[in-house]
Design a protein around this motif. Sequence first.
Motif, PDB file in Angstrom:
ATOM      1  N   GLY A  91      43.709  33.254  43.273  1.00 16.75           N
ATOM      2  CA  GLY A  91      42.990  33.570  44.507  1.00 16.75           C
ATOM      3  C   GLY A  91      42.265  34.898  44.438  1.00 16.75           C
ATOM      4  O   GLY A  91      42.697  35.843  43.764  1.00 16.75           O
ATOM      5  N   VAL A  92      41.166  34.987  45.180  1.00 15.83           N
ATOM      6  CA  VAL A  92      40.329  36.181  45.125  1.00 15.83           C
ATOM      7  C   VAL A  92      40.941  37.367  45.864  1.00 15.83           C
ATOM      8  O   VAL A  92      40.713  38.525  45.497  1.00 15.83           O
ATOM      9  N   ALA A  93      41.742  37.109  46.899  1.00 16.94           N
ATOM     10  CA  ALA A  93      42.221  38.198  47.750  1.00 16.94           C
ATOM     11  C   ALA A  93      42.999  39.275  46.996  1.00 16.94           C
ATOM     12  O   ALA A  93      42.795  40.470  47.251  1.00 16.94           O
ATOM     13  N   PRO A  94      43.913  38.956  46.073  1.00 14.19           N
ATOM     14  CA  PRO A  94      44.658  40.011  45.393  1.00 14.19           C
ATOM     15  C   PRO A  94      43.792  40.953  44.560  1.00 14.19           C
ATOM     16  O   PRO A  94      44.237  42.053  44.211  1.00 14.19           O
ATOM     17  N   LEU A  95      42.582  40.525  44.243  1.00 13.19           N
ATOM     18  CA  LEU A  95      41.725  41.383  43.428  1.00 13.19           C
ATOM     19  C   LEU A  95      41.264  42.619  44.201  1.00 13.19           C
ATOM     20  O   LEU A  95      40.936  43.642  43.602  1.00 13.19           O
ATOM     21  N   GLU A 309      30.624  36.945  51.206  1.00  8.91           N
ATOM     22  CA  GLU A 309      30.755  37.289  52.624  1.00  8.91           C
ATOM     23  C   GLU A 309      32.142  36.926  53.155  1.00  8.91           C
ATOM     24  O   GLU A 309      32.769  37.714  53.878  1.00  8.91           O
ATOM     25  N   ALA A 310      32.631  35.734  52.781  1.00  6.69           N
ATOM     26  CA  ALA A 310      33.954  35.324  53.238  1.00  6.69           C
ATOM     27  C   ALA A 310      35.050  36.194  52.624  1.00  6.69           C
ATOM     28  O   ALA A 310      36.071  36.464  53.266  1.00  6.69           O
ATOM     29  N   THR A 311      34.841  36.650  51.395  1.00  8.09           N
ATOM     30  CA  THR A 311      35.815  37.546  50.767  1.00  8.09           C
ATOM     31  C   THR A 311      35.876  38.875  51.504  1.00  8.09           C
ATOM     32  O   THR A 311      36.949  39.447  51.704  1.00  8.09           O
ATOM     33  N   ALA A 312      34.721  39.370  51.916  1.00  8.08           N
ATOM     34  CA  ALA A 312      34.688  40.616  52.684  1.00  8.08           C
ATOM     35  C   ALA A 312      35.422  40.434  54.015  1.00  8.08           C
ATOM     36  O   ALA A 312      36.178  41.316  54.442  1.00  8.08           O
ATOM     37  N   ALA A 313      35.218  39.282  54.663  1.00 13.31           N
ATOM     38  CA  ALA A 313      35.912  39.010  55.923  1.00 13.31           C
ATOM     39  C   ALA A 313      37.420  38.913  55.711  1.00 13.31           C
ATOM     40  O   ALA A 313      38.212  39.423  56.514  1.00 13.31           O
ATOM     41  N   MET A 314      37.812  38.285  54.616  1.00  6.39           N
ATOM     42  CA  MET A 314      39.241  38.178  54.314  1.00  6.39           C
ATOM     43  C   MET A 314      39.842  39.548  54.034  1.00  6.39           C
ATOM     44  O   MET A 314      40.958  39.857  54.453  1.00  6.39           O
ATOM     45  N   GLN A 315      39.088  40.386  53.328  1.00 15.31           N
ATOM     46  CA  GLN A 315      39.582  41.728  53.040  1.00 15.31           C
ATOM     47  C   GLN A 315      39.760  42.543  54.317  1.00 15.31           C
ATOM     48  O   GLN A 315      40.755  43.263  54.473  1.00 15.31           O
ATOM     49  N   GLY A 322      47.947  44.627  57.234  1.00 18.67           N
ATOM     50  CA  GLY A 322      48.722  45.543  56.409  1.00 18.67           C
ATOM     51  C   GLY A 322      48.867  45.157  54.960  1.00 18.67           C
ATOM     52  O   GLY A 322      49.637  45.780  54.227  1.00 18.67           O
ATOM     53  N   ALA A 323      48.114  44.152  54.507  1.00 17.18           N
ATOM     54  CA  ALA A 323      48.170  43.774  53.093  1.00 17.18           C
ATOM     55  C   ALA A 323      47.365  44.731  52.232  1.00 17.18           C
ATOM     56  O   ALA A 323      47.627  44.867  51.030  1.00 17.18           O
ATOM     57  N   LEU A 324      46.365  45.385  52.821  1.00 21.30           N
ATOM     58  CA  LEU A 324      45.554  46.397  52.146  1.00 21.30           C
ATOM     59  C   LEU A 324      45.550  47.666  52.982  1.00 21.30           C
ATOM     60  O   LEU A 324      45.528  47.598  54.219  1.00 21.30           O
ATOM     61  N   ASP A 325      45.555  48.803  52.314  1.00 20.67           N
ATOM     62  CA  ASP A 325      45.496  50.076  53.037  1.00 20.67           C
ATOM     63  C   ASP A 325      44.112  50.325  53.609  1.00 20.67           C
ATOM     64  O   ASP A 325      43.968  50.890  54.694  1.00 20.67           O
ATOM     65  N   ARG A 326      43.100  49.871  52.879  1.00 14.39           N
ATOM     66  CA  ARG A 326      41.722  50.124  53.294  1.00 14.39           C
ATOM     67  C   ARG A 326      40.831  49.086  52.631  1.00 14.39           C
ATOM     68  O   ARG A 326      41.219  48.432  51.661  1.00 14.39           O
ATOM     69  N   GLU A 327      39.629  48.940  53.164  1.00 14.46           N
ATOM     70  CA  GLU A 327      38.662  48.040  52.545  1.00 14.46           C
ATOM     71  C   GLU A 327      38.127  48.652  51.258  1.00 14.46           C
ATOM     72  O   GLU A 327      37.914  49.855  51.161  1.00 14.46           O
ATOM     73  N   VAL A 328      37.936  47.788  50.272  1.00  9.47           N
ATOM     74  CA  VAL A 328      37.387  48.212  48.986  1.00  9.47           C
ATOM     75  C   VAL A 328      35.979  47.643  48.873  1.00  9.47           C
ATOM     76  O   VAL A 328      35.770  46.447  49.106  1.00  9.47           O
ATOM     77  N   PRO A 329      34.981  48.456  48.551  1.00 10.64           N
ATOM     78  CA  PRO A 329      33.611  47.934  48.431  1.00 10.64           C
ATOM     79  C   PRO A 329      33.559  46.757  47.458  1.00 10.64           C
ATOM     80  O   PRO A 329      34.116  46.823  46.359  1.00 10.64           O
ATOM     81  N   LEU A 330      32.890  45.692  47.856  1.00 11.13           N
ATOM     82  CA  LEU A 330      32.827  44.491  47.035  1.00 11.13           C
ATOM     83  C   LEU A 330      31.653  44.476  46.070  1.00 11.13           C
ATOM     84  O   LEU A 330      31.572  43.587  45.217  1.00 11.13           O
TER      85      LEU A 330
END
Length: 346
Positions: A91-95, A309-315, A322-330
């Motif tokens: 899955g893309v989310a853990p990246l 776009e959907a990956t950015a929304a998921m991030q 709380g799965a990520l501390d902050r958004e990471v530029p895609l």
Amino acid sequence: MTFTRRSILGAGLILGGGAVLTPGAGARAQGRPVSLRVGVIPILAAAPIFVAEREGWLKAAGLTLSVTTFESGPNMIQALASGTLDVYVAGVAPLGVARSRGIDVKVVTATAVEENVFVAGPRLARHFEPGLPPAEAFRRFRAAGGAPARLATQPLGSVPNTTLQHWLWEVAKVDPKDVAIVSMGIDATQQAVLVGAVEGGTLREPAVSIVTGRDPAIRLVALGGAMFPSQPGTVVALTRALLDREPEAAQALVSGIVRAVDLIGRDPDRVAPVIEAALGKGLVDGATIRRALASPATRFAADPRAIVEATAAMQRYQVQIGALDREVPLDGLFEPRLYERALAGR
């Protein structure tokens, strides 16, 4: 070629080979083989890499693959961090988590979208009456039994976990008192749903076809697009080190996978035995694989540009839960040029 056993369903993942962009391209044209260390989770969306190998496209490019199976994408991130993987198929989310930790990986192609769906076990499924909002079904389950519905999914930070939480809280507006999320691996989730250890969970094919085939009282309740719009799913990501060191091998691998996605869509009967051999090894029969390929939970798609776009929304949602501390530029995560060259070379 080597193989590390991390999953029962992964017992058949012994692969070797490579892929070509154009005739004569790839590692063999350089007069030497290239070995790639590949991490996968044993789901239908990983099928393109198996198909590319069995069709001979990978071997023709002089690639060999050493494949390790994992229970979830987040578990694979540790291997990326330690430098023991070149290729990530999950899955893309853990990246996003990986990049936040300074792990330089690039998504070079997708394999599937909207693959995570929600299934309800028999005790919960009977509360999902036609036209009844899911939140009311969960409320009725807790009212009837005095306990929340236990829902299995993969660890926090994974696409299945993120998708489930989004559906529960943002789409269905379920009362948190009515459900309890239980984190477990992909095989354990399937087994827990089958034996009634949980009342439901997020599954992907072929697990959906396996559990509903063995127990017709288990129901597919929500499709991936309903749980998270344009839900990004499984991708192939390569380390920056591999891209810099072996650009032709990287292109060959992507070209083979893109070609395989096309073949799966055009001729599922041809690829079903390949997928059965890779995912089954006596555990999943051909009929189940064919049902999985025709399932509404199956949507193969290779274009990485379509999921940005959907990956950015998921991030963004991962930050919210709380799965990520902050958004990471895609802008540094996706590298679509290998996919574009693969299309041009077909």
